[in-house]
Design a protein around this motif. Sequence first.
Motif, PDB file in Angstrom:
ATOM      1  N   ALA A 170       2.558  -2.733  -3.568  1.00  0.00           N
ATOM      2  CA  ALA A 170       2.021  -2.692  -2.200  1.00  0.00           C
ATOM      3  C   ALA A 170       1.798  -1.272  -1.696  1.00  0.00           C
ATOM      4  O   ALA A 170       1.177  -1.067  -0.646  1.00  0.00           O
ATOM      5  N   VAL A 171       2.287  -0.283  -2.425  1.00  0.00           N
ATOM      6  CA  VAL A 171       2.300   1.094  -1.943  1.00  0.00           C
ATOM      7  C   VAL A 171       0.907   1.643  -1.640  1.00  0.00           C
ATOM      8  O   VAL A 171       0.675   2.218  -0.575  1.00  0.00           O
ATOM      9  N   LYS A 172      -0.022   1.456  -2.560  1.00  0.00           N
ATOM     10  CA  LYS A 172      -1.361   2.026  -2.376  1.00  0.00           C
ATOM     11  C   LYS A 172      -2.009   1.529  -1.081  1.00  0.00           C
ATOM     12  O   LYS A 172      -2.579   2.307  -0.314  1.00  0.00           O
ATOM     13  N   GLY A 173      -1.926   0.237  -0.823  1.00  0.00           N
ATOM     14  CA  GLY A 173      -2.503  -0.329   0.390  1.00  0.00           C
ATOM     15  C   GLY A 173      -1.829   0.180   1.648  1.00  0.00           C
ATOM     16  O   GLY A 173      -2.488   0.463   2.657  1.00  0.00           O
ATOM     17  N   ILE A 174      -0.512   0.330   1.614  1.00  0.00           N
ATOM     18  CA  ILE A 174       0.229   0.816   2.781  1.00  0.00           C
ATOM     19  C   ILE A 174      -0.119   2.272   3.062  1.00  0.00           C
ATOM     20  O   ILE A 174      -0.292   2.669   4.217  1.00  0.00           O
ATOM     21  N   LEU A 175      -0.258   3.075   2.019  1.00  0.00           N
ATOM     22  CA  LEU A 175      -0.624   4.488   2.206  1.00  0.00           C
ATOM     23  C   LEU A 175      -1.978   4.634   2.901  1.00  0.00           C
ATOM     24  O   LEU A 175      -2.197   5.604   3.626  1.00  0.00           O
ATOM     25  N   ALA A 176      -2.858   3.676   2.697  1.00  0.00           N
ATOM     26  CA  ALA A 176      -4.200   3.752   3.280  1.00  0.00           C
ATOM     27  C   ALA A 176      -4.311   3.003   4.608  1.00  0.00           C
ATOM     28  O   ALA A 176      -5.375   2.991   5.220  1.00  0.00           O
ATOM     29  N   SER A 177      -3.220   2.397   5.067  1.00  0.00           N
ATOM     30  CA  SER A 177      -3.290   1.575   6.280  1.00  0.00           C
ATOM     31  C   SER A 177      -3.374   2.429   7.548  1.00  0.00           C
ATOM     32  O   SER A 177      -2.900   3.562   7.585  1.00  0.00           O
ATOM     33  N   ALA A 178      -3.978   1.856   8.575  1.00  0.00           N
ATOM     34  CA  ALA A 178      -4.103   2.539   9.866  1.00  0.00           C
ATOM     35  C   ALA A 178      -2.840   2.299  10.686  1.00  0.00           C
ATOM     36  O   ALA A 178      -2.401   1.158  10.808  1.00  0.00           O
ATOM     37  N   PRO A 179      -2.250   3.355  11.256  1.00  0.00           N
ATOM     38  CA  PRO A 179      -1.046   3.170  12.071  1.00  0.00           C
ATOM     39  C   PRO A 179      -1.366   2.411  13.357  1.00  0.00           C
ATOM     40  O   PRO A 179      -2.498   2.464  13.854  1.00  0.00           O
ATOM     41  N   PRO A 180      -0.389   1.693  13.914  1.00  0.00           N
ATOM     42  CA  PRO A 180      -0.622   0.990  15.183  1.00  0.00           C
ATOM     43  C   PRO A 180      -0.808   1.981  16.329  1.00  0.00           C
ATOM     44  O   PRO A 180      -0.383   3.140  16.239  1.00  0.00           O
ATOM     45  N   LEU A 181      -1.445   1.525  17.394  1.00  0.00           N
ATOM     46  CA  LEU A 181      -1.587   2.359  18.588  1.00  0.00           C
ATOM     47  C   LEU A 181      -0.255   2.449  19.312  1.00  0.00           C
ATOM     48  O   LEU A 181       0.530   1.497  19.315  1.00  0.00           O
ATOM     49  N   LEU A 182       0.000   3.600  19.907  1.00  0.00           N
ATOM     50  CA  LEU A 182       1.297   3.902  20.497  1.00  0.00           C
ATOM     51  C   LEU A 182       1.193   4.279  21.964  1.00  0.00           C
ATOM     52  O   LEU A 182       0.126   4.666  22.439  1.00  0.00           O
ATOM     53  N   ARG A 183       2.312   4.238  22.636  1.00  0.00           N
ATOM     54  CA  ARG A 183       2.398   4.739  24.004  1.00  0.00           C
ATOM     55  C   ARG A 183       2.624   6.247  23.928  1.00  0.00           C
ATOM     56  O   ARG A 183       3.475   6.708  23.178  1.00  0.00           O
TER      57      ARG A 183
END
Length: 198
Positions: A170-183
Amino acid sequence: MCTRYQFSAEGCRALQRILELARPLPGQSEIKTGDIRPGDLAPVLVGEGAKIAARLMRWGYPNPRGKGLIVNARAESAGEKPMFRQSLAVRRCALAASSFYEWDAEKRKYRFSLPGAPLYMAGLYEPGEGEERFVVLTTGANASLLGVHERMPLLLTRGSLRPWLLDGSAVKGILASAPPLLRQESDAPEQQTLYCAE
């Protein structure tokens, strides 16, 4: 770049549990809470067999050039760097946090959090002299950090935390994932809440 984050278990059951599980080993100092800085000992989540465990590790790899600590690694290139390649393959970790901080070009401090939930920052770790050490993986900033900084920690969602720690496929996909929006919050009174994704 991430050089400071906050770990405060007050009012957060998940962070309280991590604090309970990450007991200091003989010779280790007490767990630091509040603002965590490079060089501090902090609670870290790791995969142990098929389970997730909490340990205490020190933030920062020793710099092979002899000066300071290496505290971040770029998610985009960690697998290509000799210093991080092996850790990415078999020693991934997650840093639990209440929030993290960034500073803009004018040195104004901003705090970023996920309302109502802890943050889990992706990291790597390695054995050190008498203790394990970790770095925080960073990625390109999303809209939450607009105008503040171009990099941010690679954040894990609740659904990606377990695969990051336990599933190498799962590592490759997680490295390329977009972080969630934050406060986003600032110490400046006129900029208390600049961006809130709720």
